[in-house]
Design a protein around this motif. Structure first.
Motif, PDB file in Angstrom:
ATOM      1  N   ARG A 101       0.803  -1.209   0.092  1.00  0.00           N
ATOM      2  CA  ARG A 101      -0.023   0.150   0.077  1.00  0.00           C
ATOM      3  C   ARG A 101       0.792   1.215  -0.006  1.00  0.00           C
ATOM      4  N   ASP A 102       1.475   1.431  -1.149  1.00  0.00           N
ATOM      5  CA  ASP A 102       2.380   2.726  -1.056  1.00  0.00           C
ATOM      6  C   ASP A 102       1.474   3.905  -1.308  1.00  0.00           C
ATOM      7  N   ASP A 103       1.202   4.357  -0.143  1.00  0.00           N
ATOM      8  CA  ASP A 103       0.171   5.575  -0.001  1.00  0.00           C
ATOM      9  C   ASP A 103      -1.024   5.929  -1.193  1.00  0.00           C
ATOM     10  N   THR A 104      -1.295   4.840  -1.795  1.00  0.00           N
ATOM     11  CA  THR A 104      -2.209   4.964  -2.469  1.00  0.00           C
ATOM     12  C   THR A 104      -3.661   4.228  -1.674  1.00  0.00           C
ATOM     13  N   ARG A 105      -4.913   4.607  -2.170  1.00  0.00           N
ATOM     14  CA  ARG A 105      -6.174   4.272  -1.262  1.00  0.00           C
ATOM     15  C   ARG A 105      -6.044   2.783  -1.522  1.00  0.00           C
ATOM     16  N   LYS A 106      -5.852   2.024  -2.809  1.00  0.00           N
ATOM     17  CA  LYS A 106      -6.158   0.852  -3.079  1.00  0.00           C
ATOM     18  C   LYS A 106      -5.124  -0.280  -2.688  1.00  0.00           C
ATOM     19  N   PRO A 107      -5.345  -1.004  -1.738  1.00  0.00           N
ATOM     20  CA  PRO A 107      -4.370  -2.197  -1.327  1.00  0.00           C
ATOM     21  C   PRO A 107      -4.102  -3.153  -2.576  1.00  0.00           C
ATOM     22  N   GLN A 108      -2.900  -3.590  -2.439  1.00  0.00           N
ATOM     23  CA  GLN A 108      -2.562  -4.832  -3.479  1.00  0.00           C
ATOM     24  C   GLN A 108      -2.312  -5.971  -2.673  1.00  0.00           C
ATOM     25  N   VAL A 109      -3.228  -6.782  -2.962  1.00  0.00           N
ATOM     26  CA  VAL A 109      -3.158  -8.057  -2.204  1.00  0.00           C
ATOM     27  C   VAL A 109      -2.421  -9.127  -2.704  1.00  0.00           C
ATOM     28  N   THR A 110      -1.560 -10.065  -2.288  1.00  0.00           N
ATOM     29  CA  THR A 110      -0.872 -11.226  -2.552  1.00  0.00           C
ATOM     30  C   THR A 110      -1.698 -12.438  -1.999  1.00  0.00           C
ATOM     31  N   PHE A 111      -1.600 -13.525  -2.331  1.00  0.00           N
ATOM     32  CA  PHE A 111      -2.141 -14.586  -1.861  1.00  0.00           C
ATOM     33  C   PHE A 111      -1.082 -15.456  -1.174  1.00  0.00           C
ATOM     34  N   SER A 112      -1.287 -16.078  -0.278  1.00  0.00           N
ATOM     35  CA  SER A 112      -0.396 -17.148   0.352  1.00  0.00           C
ATOM     36  C   SER A 112      -1.169 -18.444   0.342  1.00  0.00           C
ATOM     37  N   ASP A 113      -0.276 -19.558   0.828  1.00  0.00           N
ATOM     38  CA  ASP A 113      -0.640 -20.993   0.761  1.00  0.00           C
ATOM     39  C   ASP A 113      -0.782 -21.329   2.111  1.00  0.00           C
ATOM     40  N   ASP A 114      -0.603 -20.557   3.141  1.00  0.00           N
ATOM     41  CA  ASP A 114      -0.734 -21.333   4.569  1.00  0.00           C
ATOM     42  C   ASP A 114      -1.489 -20.369   5.683  1.00  0.00           C
ATOM     43  N   ILE A 115      -2.160 -20.823   6.530  1.00  0.00           N
ATOM     44  CA  ILE A 115      -2.837 -20.104   7.258  1.00  0.00           C
ATOM     45  C   ILE A 115      -2.152 -19.352   8.175  1.00  0.00           C
ATOM     46  N   GLU A 116      -0.932 -19.793   8.536  1.00  0.00           N
ATOM     47  CA  GLU A 116       0.065 -19.049   9.499  1.00  0.00           C
ATOM     48  C   GLU A 116       0.271 -17.495   9.006  1.00  0.00           C
ATOM     49  N   THR A 117       0.647 -17.630   7.561  1.00  0.00           N
ATOM     50  CA  THR A 117       1.168 -16.165   7.129  1.00  0.00           C
ATOM     51  C   THR A 117      -0.325 -15.320   7.402  1.00  0.00           C
ATOM     52  N   ASP A 118      -1.505 -16.041   6.941  1.00  0.00           N
ATOM     53  CA  ASP A 118      -2.713 -15.115   6.918  1.00  0.00           C
ATOM     54  C   ASP A 118      -3.090 -14.809   7.945  1.00  0.00           C
ATOM     55  N   LEU A 119      -2.709 -15.572   9.076  1.00  0.00           N
ATOM     56  CA  LEU A 119      -3.078 -14.736  10.644  1.00  0.00           C
ATOM     57  C   LEU A 119      -2.314 -13.859  11.034  1.00  0.00           C
ATOM     58  N   SER A 120      -1.139 -13.796  10.575  1.00  0.00           N
ATOM     59  CA  SER A 120       0.227 -12.711  10.872  1.00  0.00           C
ATOM     60  C   SER A 120      -0.517 -11.507  10.255  1.00  0.00           C
ATOM     61  N   ARG A 121      -1.269 -11.366   9.382  1.00  0.00           N
ATOM     62  CA  ARG A 121      -1.752 -10.290   8.616  1.00  0.00           C
ATOM     63  C   ARG A 121      -3.191  -9.692   9.029  1.00  0.00           C
ATOM     64  N   ARG A 122      -3.653 -10.158   9.859  1.00  0.00           N
ATOM     65  CA  ARG A 122      -4.861  -9.819  10.634  1.00  0.00           C
ATOM     66  C   ARG A 122      -4.766  -8.673  11.409  1.00  0.00           C
ATOM     67  N   ASP A 123      -5.770  -8.008  11.785  1.00  0.00           N
ATOM     68  CA  ASP A 123      -5.540  -6.949  12.788  1.00  0.00           C
ATOM     69  C   ASP A 123      -5.152  -7.156  14.123  1.00  0.00           C
ATOM     70  N   PHE A 124      -5.933  -8.280  14.597  1.00  0.00           N
ATOM     71  CA  PHE A 124      -5.413  -8.245  16.237  1.00  0.00           C
ATOM     72  C   PHE A 124      -5.403  -9.667  16.643  1.00  0.00           C
ATOM     73  N   THR A 125      -4.528 -10.106  17.674  1.00  0.00           N
ATOM     74  CA  THR A 125      -4.338 -11.540  17.882  1.00  0.00           C
ATOM     75  C   THR A 125      -5.657 -12.206  18.345  1.00  0.00           C
ATOM     76  N   ALA A 126      -6.573 -11.439  19.061  1.00  0.00           N
ATOM     77  CA  ALA A 126      -7.889 -12.113  19.248  1.00  0.00           C
ATOM     78  C   ALA A 126      -8.739 -12.238  18.177  1.00  0.00           C
ATOM     79  N   ASN A 127      -8.345 -11.739  17.087  1.00  0.00           N
ATOM     80  CA  ASN A 127      -9.142 -12.019  15.763  1.00  0.00           C
ATOM     81  C   ASN A 127      -8.333 -12.774  14.901  1.00  0.00           C
ATOM     82  N   ALA A 128      -7.075 -13.465  15.231  1.00  0.00           N
ATOM     83  CA  ALA A 128      -6.052 -14.091  14.554  1.00  0.00           C
ATOM     84  C   ALA A 128      -5.969 -15.670  14.824  1.00  0.00           C
ATOM     85  N   ILE A 129      -7.199 -16.269  15.459  1.00  0.00           N
ATOM     86  CA  ILE A 129      -7.175 -17.510  15.790  1.00  0.00           C
ATOM     87  C   ILE A 129      -8.017 -18.113  14.822  1.00  0.00           C
TER      88      ILE A 129
END
Ligand code: ATP
Ligand code: MG
Length: 471
Positions: A101-129
């Motif tokens: 997100r280089d200072d543009t409003r539109k985020p660029q998303v790339t996908f991953s193959d594992d849940i752990e990486t996905d959880l690391s990109r979530r907002d708060f740990t309580a929402n990352a279970i």
């Protein structure tokens, strides 16, 4: 052994059990994640289900077609496909990796193959279970369960990284403080203090939706206080920190900012009412004057209504919401201007001006009383009680909620022999004014007024009103 409070998640009637079959048949992983997992652990009602999957969005949409009542693909670019089934919403998001997100409003998303990486990109740990399906084992690499138990909001990665990826998370921190009653972790708050200006790259619509959720929490006052203290409020609703005026030397008025938090907490969680409570005094700083009798805020309700309208428009609230809130701000002092008791005409005028907002206006006025003096509190509440009694009393005698003149625009035009236009409005205004002043009166009296108006306006005398001429 599945904790008892999670058992309902295995019900064959709910989306998790139904979807895991479809996804494993397709050879894809599927986890329950986010708010639904958090709320299940907290024993709060779970209405919407969030999932994370290895399947790419097109594939998710394809699988859901066979199952859902409706599928929404609007979020596909960010990896999310939503669907409705049997009145429930599900959101299925492809495992995510970096969000650029280089200072543009539109985020660029790339996908991953594992849940752990996905959880690391979530907002708060309580929402990352995440919960495996159908067995419901927790995948919890960031100790979300510990933070859930401690009721703490902490980012999975360093807060500067998390907030840098998506600055909206800074606002979500206070939103969840309000809705969950959790405490933001101090390093997260420090990061907001340091990088609040990054919120500028977030769209008004996303900010609005979080503000709305924050305001609809049972008692958002504490979260609003943190939001202002962190400096983040300044970035999208500067009128609020603007209320932190220095005390006047005579201590004649309370801290308006603290008063505002208390008023918000007192109102029932209705968006229009809560926004009005939040903004009801925003005109005070600009209208403050120190006179010989102390401090005054003349016409702060007029200035405040204008400021509220401007702010809510900028936050892209719907037009009706903007207008309703501005009107409530505009009218919130009305009952206080009538200290000498309520004449019939004053009651009619109040009901007419409040219109459909009457119930909310009364509640706002009541909630606006945050004095520490029980005597003053009692006196003001009695004044509103009296007003409500008078409204009820008058409604029994006349149609208060549909006040209109005894004759309508067509009758005015027919009688005076004039066409549609501002003159008709002028006459009707006059007739309504009398209705408010005096209460119901007969059509003949209205015709007589119209006749007088016509003669005065230099129009031909329309003759005796219909129904009164001699046969
Ligand atoms: P609510 O009960 O209010 O719906 P929620 O936790 O479900 O709360 P949502 O906005 O519905 O919140 O998002 C669902 C999940 O997606 C979150 O729990 C979180 O894991 C993740 N999420 C949502 N928005 C973000 C974001 N901006 N950054 C990182 N993760 C997010
Ligand atoms: Mg949700």
């Amino acid at each position: 052994m599945i904790p008892e409070r999670l058992e309902f998640l295995q019900s064959p009637d709910l989306p998790p059990a139904q979807l895991i079959e479809l996804f494993s048949d397709a050879g894809e992983q599927l986890y329950l994640v986010g708010g639904s997992v958090r709320d299940a652990f907290l024993e709060r009602p779970v209405e919407d289900f969030d999932f994370a999957t290895s399947a790419r969005p097109e594939r998710v949409a394809h699988i859901l077609e066979r199952w859902a009542d409706v599928v929404y693909e609007v979020g596909a670019a960010f990896g999310t496909i939503a669907a409705r089934k049997d009145g429930r919403t599900v959101e299925i998001t492809t495992f995510r990796d970096e969000v650029y997100r280089d200072d543009t409003r539109k985020p660029q998303v790339t996908f991953s193959d594992d849940i752990e990486t996905d959880l690391s990109r979530r907002d708060f740990t309580a929402n990352a279970i995440a919960l495996t399906l159908p067995s419901l084992d927790a995948v919890d690499p960031y100790d979300g369960l510990v933070d859930l138990a401690a009721r703490t909001l902490r980012t999975p990665l360093h807060p500067e990284v998390s907030f840098g990826d998506d600055p909206l998370r800074m606002l979500r921190l206070f939103r969840f403080q309000a809705t969950l009653g959790f405490d933001p972790d101090s390093t997260a708050v420090a990061a907001v203090e340091a990088m609040g200006q990054r919120l500028e790259i977030v769209s008004a619509e996303r900010i609005r939706d979080e503000l709305t959720k924050l305001l609809l929490a049972p008692a958002p006052g504490d979260a609003l206080r943190s939001l202002v203290a962190s400096g983040l409020a300044e970035r999208f609703i500067p009128e609020l920190p603007g209320l932190a005026m220095e005390q006047d030397p005579n201590q004649r008025h309370k801290d308006v900012l603290e008063h505002t938090f208390a008023v918000v907490d007192k109102t029932t969680p209705d968006l229009v009412l809560r926004l009005a409570a939040l903004l009801h005094d925003v005109g005070k700083p600009d209208t403050r004057e120190f006179g010989p009798d102390g401090v005054s805020f003349h016409h702060h309700e007029v200035v405040g209504a204008r400021m509220a309208r401007k702010r809510l428009r900028a936050l892209r609230y719907p037009k009706e919401v903007v207008e309703d809130v501005a009107e409530l701000v505009h009218l919130h002092l009305r009952p206080h201007t009538l200290k000498l008791g309520w004449s019939d005409s004053a009651v009619r005028r109040y009901v007419r001006d409040a219109g459909a907002l009457l119930g909310r206006l009364n509640e706002l006025v009541r909630s606006d009383v945050t004095t520490a003096s029980p005597r003053r509190e009692g006196a003001i509440q009695r004044r509103i009680d009296e007003l409500e009694e008078r409204i009820a009393e008058l409604s029994e005698r006349e149609e208060l909620d549909r006040m209109r003149p005894p004759i309508d625009g067509h009758q005015v035009m027919d009688y005076l022999g004039i066409g549609p236009g501002p003159r008709v409005g002028e006459v009707l205004e006059l007739l309504l004014e009398r209705r408010i002043e005096e209460g119901p009166y007969p059509p003949a009296a209205a015709y007589a007024m119209a006749r007088e108006w016509a003669i005065e306006a230099g129009l031909p005398d329309p003759g005796p009103p219909p129904g009164t001429e001699e046969e």
